[in-house]
Structure formats: structure tokens, C-alpha cells
Design an enzyme around this catalytic site. Structure first.
Site, PDB file in Angstrom:
ATOM      1  N   HIS A 138      -1.999  -9.147  -1.280  1.00  0.00           N
ATOM      2  CA  HIS A 138      -2.470  -9.579  -0.852  1.00  0.00           C
ATOM      3  C   HIS A 138      -3.210  -9.854  -1.769  1.00  0.00           C
ATOM      4  O   HIS A 138      -2.741  -9.540  -3.226  1.00  0.00           O
ATOM      5  CB  HIS A 138      -3.504  -8.125  -0.517  1.00  0.00           C
ATOM      6  CG  HIS A 138      -4.833  -8.338  -0.336  1.00  0.00           C
ATOM      7  ND1 HIS A 138      -5.885  -8.714  -0.259  1.00  0.00           N
ATOM      8  CD2 HIS A 138      -5.509  -8.591   1.726  1.00  0.00           C
ATOM      9  CE1 HIS A 138      -6.925  -8.927   0.408  1.00  0.00           C
ATOM     10  NE2 HIS A 138      -6.674  -8.932   1.597  1.00  0.00           N
ATOM     11  N   ASP A 215      -0.255  -0.093  -3.265  1.00  0.00           N
ATOM     12  CA  ASP A 215      -0.896  -0.909  -3.005  1.00  0.00           C
ATOM     13  C   ASP A 215      -1.231  -0.395  -1.183  1.00  0.00           C
ATOM     14  O   ASP A 215      -0.378  -1.138  -0.928  1.00  0.00           O
ATOM     15  CB  ASP A 215      -1.256  -2.130  -2.521  1.00  0.00           C
ATOM     16  CG  ASP A 215      -2.304  -2.969  -1.610  1.00  0.00           C
ATOM     17  OD1 ASP A 215      -2.723  -1.756  -0.769  1.00  0.00           O
ATOM     18  OD2 ASP A 215      -2.439  -4.293  -1.548  1.00  0.00           O
ATOM     19  N   GLN A 218      -2.657  -0.467   3.621  1.00  0.00           N
ATOM     20  CA  GLN A 218      -1.880  -0.649   4.798  1.00  0.00           C
ATOM     21  C   GLN A 218      -1.032  -0.005   4.925  1.00  0.00           C
ATOM     22  O   GLN A 218      -0.528   0.178   6.560  1.00  0.00           O
ATOM     23  CB  GLN A 218      -1.505  -2.190   4.707  1.00  0.00           C
ATOM     24  CG  GLN A 218      -2.467  -3.486   5.144  1.00  0.00           C
ATOM     25  CD  GLN A 218      -3.314  -2.913   6.241  1.00  0.00           C
ATOM     26  OE1 GLN A 218      -3.093  -2.739   7.618  1.00  0.00           O
ATOM     27  NE2 GLN A 218      -4.291  -3.814   5.946  1.00  0.00           N
ATOM     28  N   LYS A 241     -10.376   1.297   6.435  1.00  0.00           N
ATOM     29  CA  LYS A 241      -8.963   1.119   7.512  1.00  0.00           C
ATOM     30  C   LYS A 241      -8.278   2.158   7.684  1.00  0.00           C
ATOM     31  O   LYS A 241      -6.911   1.717   8.848  1.00  0.00           O
ATOM     32  CB  LYS A 241      -7.777   0.692   6.249  1.00  0.00           C
ATOM     33  CG  LYS A 241      -7.700  -0.890   6.247  1.00  0.00           C
ATOM     34  CD  LYS A 241      -6.996  -1.599   5.335  1.00  0.00           C
ATOM     35  CE  LYS A 241      -7.745  -3.275   4.383  1.00  0.00           C
ATOM     36  NZ  LYS A 241      -8.227  -4.204   4.947  1.00  0.00           N
ATOM     37  N   CYS A 379      -5.642 -13.829   3.645  1.00  0.00           N
ATOM     38  CA  CYS A 379      -5.927 -13.476   1.705  1.00  0.00           C
ATOM     39  C   CYS A 379      -4.128 -13.227   1.379  1.00  0.00           C
ATOM     40  O   CYS A 379      -4.652 -11.737   0.416  1.00  0.00           O
ATOM     41  CB  CYS A 379      -6.389 -11.954   2.004  1.00  0.00           C
ATOM     42  SG  CYS A 379      -8.394 -11.988   2.658  1.00  0.00           S
TER      43      CYS A 379
HETATM   44  N1  C6P Z   1      -6.840  -6.373   4.877  1.00  0.00           N
HETATM   45  C1  C6P Z   1      -7.132  -7.842   6.004  1.00  0.00           C
HETATM   46  O1  C6P Z   1      -7.372  -7.978   7.104  1.00  0.00           O
HETATM   47  P1  C6P Z   1     -10.420  -4.188   0.264  1.00  0.00           P
HETATM   48  O2  C6P Z   1     -11.055  -5.143   1.200  1.00  0.00           O
HETATM   49  O3  C6P Z   1     -10.867  -3.375  -1.104  1.00  0.00           O
HETATM   50  O4  C6P Z   1     -10.531  -2.546   1.557  1.00  0.00           O
HETATM   51  O5  C6P Z   1      -9.009  -4.011   0.890  1.00  0.00           O
HETATM   52  C2  C6P Z   1      -8.049  -5.501   0.134  1.00  0.00           C
HETATM   53  C3  C6P Z   1      -6.732  -5.323   0.718  1.00  0.00           C
HETATM   54  C4  C6P Z   1      -5.929  -5.048  -0.159  1.00  0.00           C
HETATM   55  N2  C6P Z   1      -4.475  -4.731  -0.124  1.00  0.00           N
HETATM   56  C5  C6P Z   1      -4.024  -4.657   1.602  1.00  0.00           C
HETATM   57  C6  C6P Z   1      -2.546  -4.881   2.210  1.00  0.00           C
HETATM   58  C7  C6P Z   1      -4.988  -5.100   2.845  1.00  0.00           C
HETATM   59  O6  C6P Z   1      -4.705  -5.407   3.858  1.00  0.00           O
HETATM   60  C8  C6P Z   1      -6.455  -5.475   2.369  1.00  0.00           C
HETATM   61  C9  C6P Z   1      -7.250  -5.786   3.230  1.00  0.00           C
HETATM   62  C10 C6P Z   1      -7.881  -7.172   5.203  1.00  0.00           C
HETATM   63  O7  C6P Z   1      -5.839  -7.500   6.067  1.00  0.00           O
HETATM   64  C11 C6P Z   1      -8.718  -7.688   4.984  1.00  0.00           C
HETATM   65  S1  C6P Z   1      -8.619  -9.064   3.649  1.00  0.00           S
END
Ligand code: C6P
Length: 421
Positions: A138, A215, A218, A241, A379
């Protein structure tokens, strides 16, 4: 008569799975209609819905417990502090960290990764050094490292993927060398659903003496995560999430790593003493928590963790796997539909395209049917480029989704093809 605990012991895995599948009614938002149709919420990778217990915990905090933490001697402040800190203990338990001081509250995964890139990266990465990430990242696990590398004259190296969306592990081994200062990897790809073999990849990096950040944005909503078993040095995730509120998340770090790192931000609560000449920093984890934090959010996160731990993460994973298999074969049976990301190990995320139809149009027509999916680059623009696509449509599932909702998605896709195909 059997006690409740006795019943839990004899409860079969099958019963646990049934219990998880029956939890949909805990999520009030899912009861609504959108565009005149029952809502089918398949955008869980973007953000998950919240069970009533999480909504209630946040409401109760503002109605009965609101106060700043670590500051007052008064009863309310002590109560708020205790709730905030016990949510930290829940998070420790959830990922099986060794100590609660290894659990740092952040705004979310993005801030967790930026904190490490700044506080670990700046002192440890120099000119000519290398940072290894993967092709599945991401943007929030690309850009912070890119900023660091450009500031330091270091180089960003990328582990490639095959056409199924699986990392090439031989290439990974070849990338590691004495200039590699950190490896930063996603546990589960948000765009393709690939579950990476991070435990093995961490061991490989460690055999070269290289620390690893994972990370986990997910991964934590879908599977049991044990940071001691993984042996990762850092693990970042977001509450929103995993059925908690937005604006709060966790950065786990091994205590010896966090101890050695300078603070990320300066301000209140991260200090022991301040004079104009010198500041002594607070102990872990407070050294990394400058300013008034998201107290209500942390308490909401604690409630979300309690909720999913009661459900049992293995049962959650089993329910979602069943949904993934059902949806995958249903989508594959539709002519013109192509699934992007066919890794052997996948979480319940399906990225797809329909020949000749722009993903944005797929999303718009599905929305008219009350079906929420995400379309775009998710993203993960470099990953989309790797697959030669500007965008995909993505359906992402949670344990509260049903096979009937998959059927609605399939009917919706047929409608898209009828209208635009
Ligand atoms: N992905 C998606 O629709 P934040 O925004 O900090 O809570 O998470 C960022 C982030 C980082 N790593 C991974 C693997 C992610 O999937 C995400 C967030 C969302 O896929 C919003 S872009």
C-alpha cells in the site's frame, strides 16, 4: 447442569463457525437500505462496520467517563486512564506481545509506519544503504520509506511478484545484503488479498541481521496474529479495519528496538522533565505518545478487540474462507470477468475487471443496486502498473457477510454487463 465454561469447552469448531456466521445482527448499520435496496457492504478492506458494543463503549465514555488521561488526580481522570491503559493490555493480548509497553497508540497503520521510518530509519539508514519493500505494498508502506531514502541517499529495493500476486521468495533472498537496513512488508495485500509467508520472510531477514516491519492492516481483522511467533520487530495496524473506530491504531515494537529509538514527536506526556536546556523522555510506550491521544478511540479499539477475541479468530478465518471460495467460483462463472490476484493463500478480497468496462462504472452501477465495493488503484499504484491496469473493482468481505450477498453481487455484475457490456 452444565456451566457456561463447560459448554464452551465442549463447543465444537463447527459450532464456533456457526456462532460467528450468526453475528451479523450485532452491526446496526448493516440493516439499512441504500438506493432502495438492502445494503450489501463489500468494502470491508477500506473500513469495517462497527458492532453495537463498540458504539456503546465510545458513547459511554463521552456520557460518563470523559476526562484527560495521565494528568489529573481526580476520579474521572483516573477512570479514563485506567480504561485507556486496559485497552492497551487488550491489544497486547490480541497480538500476543510480551509486554504492554511494546504497544504504542498511533492514529493508524500509516502513522505507525511513518513513526518507524522516522525514529528507526533516520538514525539507522545512511547514504548507500537499502530498504526492502515488496511489490504488494500500500502507498503507506512505500512513501515513508521513499521519503527516508531520498533524504539519506539510500535506495528502495522491491521484491517482485508473479502473475498470481505471490512474492518471488528467491528474488527476496537475493535482494538482502549488508547494506539492507530494514525490510518492510505487508502481511496481507489490500489490493489482491495475497497472504504473504511473513513468518518465513522474517526469519530470512533475521538470518542476515535485518529487522522487519510488518504492515498488518489487512491481516488482524481476518486471522490470528502472534507477534512473538512471527518474531517481527514492528507490526502496525488500524482499529477501523477490525471493527473499531477511525483515528486510532497500534504500533507494536520489540521493547529493545523501541528503547533505542528517539521520539517521533515532542509534546506533553512523552516527557519526564523539561528545562530549556534539556528534556528527559518518558518511559515506553509514553515516549511515543505526545499530546492528548484519541482516548475514546482507544477505548473503542479495546471493545472491538474484546468482541473479536470472544468470537475466535480461527472461526472468523473459516467463515471468510468459505465466502471467498463461494464468491471466487461464482465470479469466475461470469463471462468477461477476470480475477486479479490468484495466490494460493488469500484473504477474502477479490479484485476483478470486466472486459471493456471501466471499474468506476462497475462501482457506480453496483451502488445503484445497494452494493458497496471499492474501485480504483486501492492506494497501490505500482502494483496496478505491474498488472498493466489503471484500476480494478474490489469486493472485500468480513465475517458478517453472507452467501446471499455474494449472490446479489453476481446479479449486480450481470446487470453491469447487460447495461454496459
Ligand atoms: N487500505 C483500502 O481500501 P490507514 O489508512 O492508516 O488506516 O491504513 C493504511 C493502510 C496500510 N496498509 C494496508 C495494507 C492497507 O490496506 C491500508 C488501508 C484501505 O485498501 C484504504 S486506502
Amino acid at each position: 447442569m452444565m456451566h457456561q465454561t463447560d459448554q464452551a469447552v465442549v463447543q465444537t469448531d463447527f459450532e464456533k463457525i456457526l456462532a460467528v456466521a450468526g453475528c451479523r445482527h450485532h452491526f446496526p448499520l448493516l440493516r439499512q437500505r441504500v438506493n432502495g435496496k438492502p445494503l450489501v457492504y463489500l468494502d470491508n478492506a477500506a473500513t469495517s462496520q462497527k458492532p453495537q458494543v463498540v458504539i456503546d463503549a465510545i458513547l459511554k465514555f463521552y456520557q460518563e467517563e470523559n476526562s484527560n488521561i495521565h494528568r489529573g488526580v481526580h476520579a474521572l481522570s483516573e477512570r479514563a486512564t485506567q480504561l485507556y491503559e486496559s485497552a492497551r493490555d487488550r491489544a497486547r493480548e490480541f497480538i500476543n506481545a510480551a509486554e504492554s509497553k511494546e504497544i504504542v497508540y498511533v492514529r493508524g497503520t500509516t502513522e505507525g509506519i511513518n513513526l518507524v521510518a522516522y525514529s528507526y530509519g533516520r538514525p539507522n539508514v545512511g547514504a548507500g544503504d537499502e530498504v526492502v519493500i515488496s511489490a504488494l505494498e500500500h502507498h503507506s508502506n512505500i512513501v515513508p520509506w521513499q521519503i527516508l531514502c531520498s533524504e539519506k541517499g539510500a535506495r528502495l529495493r522491491v521484491i517482485p511478484v508473479n502473475d498470481a500476486g505471490e512474492l518471488l521468495l528467491d528474488e527476496y533472498e537475493r535482494l538482502l545484503n549488508r547494506r539492507t537496513k530494514i525490510v518492510a512488508l505487508t502481511h496481507v495485500s489490500n489490493a489482491l488479498g495475497t497472504i504473504n509467508p511473513v513468518r518465513e520472510m522474517i526469519a530470512t531477514a533475521h538470518s542476515h541481521g535485518i529487522p522487519v516491519l510488518i504492515d498488518g492492516a489487512q491481516a488482524v481483522p481476518h486471522m490470528k496474529v502472534d507477534v512473538q511467533d512471527l518474531d517481527c520487530d514492528f507490526y502496525a495496524f488500524s482499529a477501523h479495519k477490525m471493527f473499531g473506530p477511525t483515528g486510532v491504531g497500534i504500533l507494536y515494537g520489540k521493547s529493545r528496538m523501541l528503547e533505542a529509538m528517539p521520539p517521533y514527536q515532542g509534546g506533553g506526556d512523552m516527557i519526564k522533565s523539561v528545562t530549556y536546556e534539556k528534556t528527559t523522555y518518558n518511559d515506553l510506550p509514553h515516549k511515543f505518545e505526545a499530546g492528548t491521544p484519541n482516548i475514546a478511540g482507544s477505548i473503542g479499539l479495546g471493545a472491538a478487540i474484546e468482541y473479536i477475541m470472544k468470537l475466535d479468530m480461527d472461526a472468523v478465518a473459516a467463515v471468510e474462507h468459505e465466502l471467498l471460495e463461494y464468491a471466487t467460483s461464482a465470479l469466475l462463472s461470469i463471462p468477461k470477468v477476470r480475477i486479479i490476484g490468484t495466490a494460493r493463500h488469500k484473504a477474502a478480497v477479490i479484485s476483478f475487471t470486466i472486459d471493456g468496462i471501466h471499474p468506476h462504472d462497475i462501482g457506480t452501477i453496483l451502488d445503484q443496486e445497494g452494493i458497496a465495493i471499492r474501485t480504483g488503484h486501492h492506494c497501490a499504484q505500482p502494483l496496478m502498473q505491474r498488472f498493466g491496469l489503471p484500476a480494478t473493482a474490489r469486493a472485500s468481505f468480513a465475517f458478517y457477510n453472507t452467501k446471499e450477498e455474494v449472490d446479489s453481487l453476481v446479479r449486480g455484475i450481470h446487470k453491469v454487463i447487460e447495461v454496459l457490456g
